[in-house]
Enzyme design. Structure first.
Site, short mmCIF file in Angstrom:
data_model
loop_
_atom_site.label_atom_id
_atom_site.label_comp_id
_atom_site.label_asym_id
_atom_site.label_seq_id
_atom_site.Cartn_x
_atom_site.Cartn_y
_atom_site.Cartn_z
N VAL A 1 -5.85 3.04 15.47
CA VAL A 1 -6.75 3.83 16.30
C VAL A 1 -6.10 5.17 16.62
O VAL A 1 -5.01 5.22 17.17
CB VAL A 1 -7.09 3.10 17.61
CG1 VAL A 1 -8.01 3.96 18.47
CG2 VAL A 1 -7.74 1.75 17.33
N VAL B 1 -0.43 7.17 3.61
CA VAL B 1 0.31 6.66 4.77
C VAL B 1 1.53 5.86 4.33
O VAL B 1 2.62 5.99 4.91
CB VAL B 1 -0.62 5.81 5.66
CG1 VAL B 1 0.16 5.21 6.83
CG2 VAL B 1 -1.77 6.66 6.18
N GLY C 1 -3.95 11.38 8.91
CA GLY C 1 -3.00 12.14 8.11
C GLY C 1 -1.70 11.38 7.91
O GLY C 1 -1.37 10.46 8.65
N GLY D 1 0.83 -1.20 0.00
CA GLY D 1 0.00 0.00 0.00
C GLY D 1 0.86 1.24 0.00
O GLY D 1 1.63 1.47 0.94
N LEU D 2 0.72 2.04 -1.05
CA LEU D 2 1.54 3.25 -1.18
C LEU D 2 0.66 4.49 -1.34
O LEU D 2 0.94 5.38 -2.15
CB LEU D 2 2.50 3.12 -2.37
CG LEU D 2 3.65 2.13 -2.16
CD1 LEU D 2 4.38 1.88 -3.47
CD2 LEU D 2 4.62 2.63 -1.10
N ASP E 1 -16.53 3.90 11.14
CA ASP E 1 -15.08 4.00 11.39
C ASP E 1 -14.80 4.11 12.89
O ASP E 1 -13.94 3.41 13.43
CB ASP E 1 -14.52 5.21 10.65
CG ASP E 1 -13.06 5.48 10.98
OD1 ASP E 1 -12.20 4.79 10.43
OD2 ASP E 1 -12.80 6.39 11.80
N LYS F 1 -12.85 1.37 15.66
CA LYS F 1 -11.81 1.75 16.61
C LYS F 1 -12.24 1.46 18.05
O LYS F 1 -11.44 1.01 18.87
CB LYS F 1 -11.47 3.23 16.43
CG LYS F 1 -10.89 3.56 15.07
CD LYS F 1 -10.80 5.06 14.84
CE LYS F 1 -10.32 5.41 13.45
NZ LYS F 1 -10.36 6.87 13.18
N ALA G 1 16.15 2.02 17.56
CA ALA G 1 15.77 0.63 17.32
C ALA G 1 16.90 -0.34 17.65
O ALA G 1 16.67 -1.53 17.86
CB ALA G 1 15.36 0.45 15.86
#
Length: 428
Positions: free
Chosen positions: A133, A15, A303, A11-12, A202, A206, A34
């Site tokens: 969420v 997000v 966003g 998925g591009l 939606d 959540k 990390a």
């Protein structure tokens, strides 16, 4: 474990491209936090040639998203969306092949979260979904880890930025719903088909995830009572303001008496409550713990930046080896709770009627309320609408919701009513 955490990205959209930008912009910082590099090794999307503002030439491209699960990668990031179809198939296959999954897909988790959590635990791989969420707000981590020592009495909040933007705009400018929705669509805050947002679906997805985390219950989206904001008028917002409230779409979940209560519904929120001051596309979640007290999580709920940030935060946790049961306790320990009867709940209500302007209408409404045992705190009648109808607003005293429902049922089909009443709960 390899030195580098290898990631396959499905998925591009906004997000997905944002995840690449976050990893590029903060690469050194992310590596230090990390403990090792995080690298995207392959991507997949519907349109190979679309300009997404990021360099994709360095990644292996797969036209078939399902093929990501077969690659030499440690984690698959699923940003396709949808409760079933390619997203669910990819998550199942990736977990089955021993790969971790990070997703922002609240619909998939609401419908299939228990299955995926059980599979991930059995395979010993992470399933993480902070971005599912409230976007960039770390509410999943806050409930799963920060509040882990507490029994949560209630979790509730503003979970959909589109609805909050619309209600805030109506409030600030005195405009009606349809007008503000059209503006929200033009600005990109609402989809061309906004039903999932404005009908509360939606937010219900959540809420079911939050309830599972908060109460140790199996996700139960089908039990969420859901009512959106289509019927809210500018006149309702003005009336609420005069009474000392603001209208917000609020999701509420409580566990009591063995049952689980879940509802998404427009509420009148008192001005002294934090949720009354959440404006625009912002989200906010409140959790009441028995030792920590009230926790408030607030921030950007959607966003590119906030949601991508949450995805990368999950990848950092995985790179560190920090993950446990997806829903805070083993899937086998999650309780299957029956849906609680909302009729037993007590509270105050705002009920707006649009009625014919004739003698006896108020008496008919008052009689229905009396016969159902509803105590009226205030009754407000305004001037006639252009079509000759009249708005009547009733605010009730504290009482069982069952009584209000019975009163409205008594009025069903009445020739005095020009349209169905709007019932909104008052947040205590």
């Amino acid at each position: 474990m390899s030195d580098t955490l290898r990631v396959a990205l499905a998925g591009l959209g906004t997000v997905g491209a944002g995840v690449i930008r976050v990893l590029d912009t903060n690469r050194d910082l992310i590596t230090r936090r990390a403990g090792r590099p995080i690298e995207i090794v392959a991507v997949s999307a519907r349109d190979r040639h679309k300009d997404r503002g990021v360099d994709l030439s360095r990644f292996e491209w797969l036209d078939d998203t399902a093929g990501l699960a077969a690659l030499d990668a440690d984690v698959v990031v699923e940003l396709i969306g949808g409760s079933d179809g390619p997203a669910l198939s990819l998550a199942r296959t990736a977990i089955g092949r021993g790969k971790g999954v990070v997703t922002a897909n609240k619909a998939m988790l609401a419908h299939h979260g228990l299955e995926l959590a059980s599979a991930a635990e059995a395979a010993g791989v992470p399933l993480k979904f902070e971005a599912a969420v409230a976007g960039g707000i770390p509410v999943i981590k806050g409930l799963r880890e920060g509040a882990a020592a507490n029994a949560i009495d209630r979790v509730y909040g503003i979970l959909n930025g589109t609805c909050n933007f619309i209600l805030s705009k109506m409030e600030a400018e005195g405009r009606d719903f349809a007008d503000v929705l059209a503006e929200a669509q033009a600005l990109g805050f609402a989809e061309a088909d906004p039903s999932f947002d404005i009908d509360g679906i939606d937010a219900a997805h959540k809420l079911s995830i939050l309830a599972a985390l908060a109460f140790g219950s199996q996700p139960a989206f089908a039990d969420v009572a859901c009512h959106g904001i289509r019927e809210v008028l500018a006149a309702d917002i003005a009336e609420a303001a005069a009474l000392g409230y603001r209208i917000r779409l609020v999701g509420v979940a409580e566990a009591n008496g063995g049952g689980l209560f879940q509802r998404v519904h427009p509420h009148l929120v008192p001005l002294h409550h934090p949720l009354a001051h959440v404006a625009g596309s912002t989200n906010a979640v409140v959790a009441d713990g028995n030792f920590v007290g009230r926790l408030l999580f607030q921030g950007a709920g959607a966003g590119e930046g906030p949601t991508a940030s949450a995805v990368v935060a999950d990848l950092i946790d995985i790179a560190r080896g920090e993950f446990g049961p997806p829903f805070a306790m083993p899937a086998a320990a999650l309780e299957q709770r029956p849906a609680a009867d909302s009729g037993d709940r007590r509270g105050r209500a705002y009920v707006r009627f649009t009625v014919a302007d004739r003698v006896g209408v108020l008496a008919e409404i008052a009689a229905a309320m009396r016969d159902a045992g509803v105590s009226i705190e205030s009754l407000i009648q305004r001037g006639a609408n252009p079509d000759g109808s009249v708005r009547v607003v009733i605010v009730t005293h504290d009482g069982p919701e069952r009584s209000v429902a019975q009163a409205l049922e008594r009025l069903r089909g009445s020739q005095s009513l020009a349209s169905q009443p709007l019932w909104m709960h008052i947040l205590d």
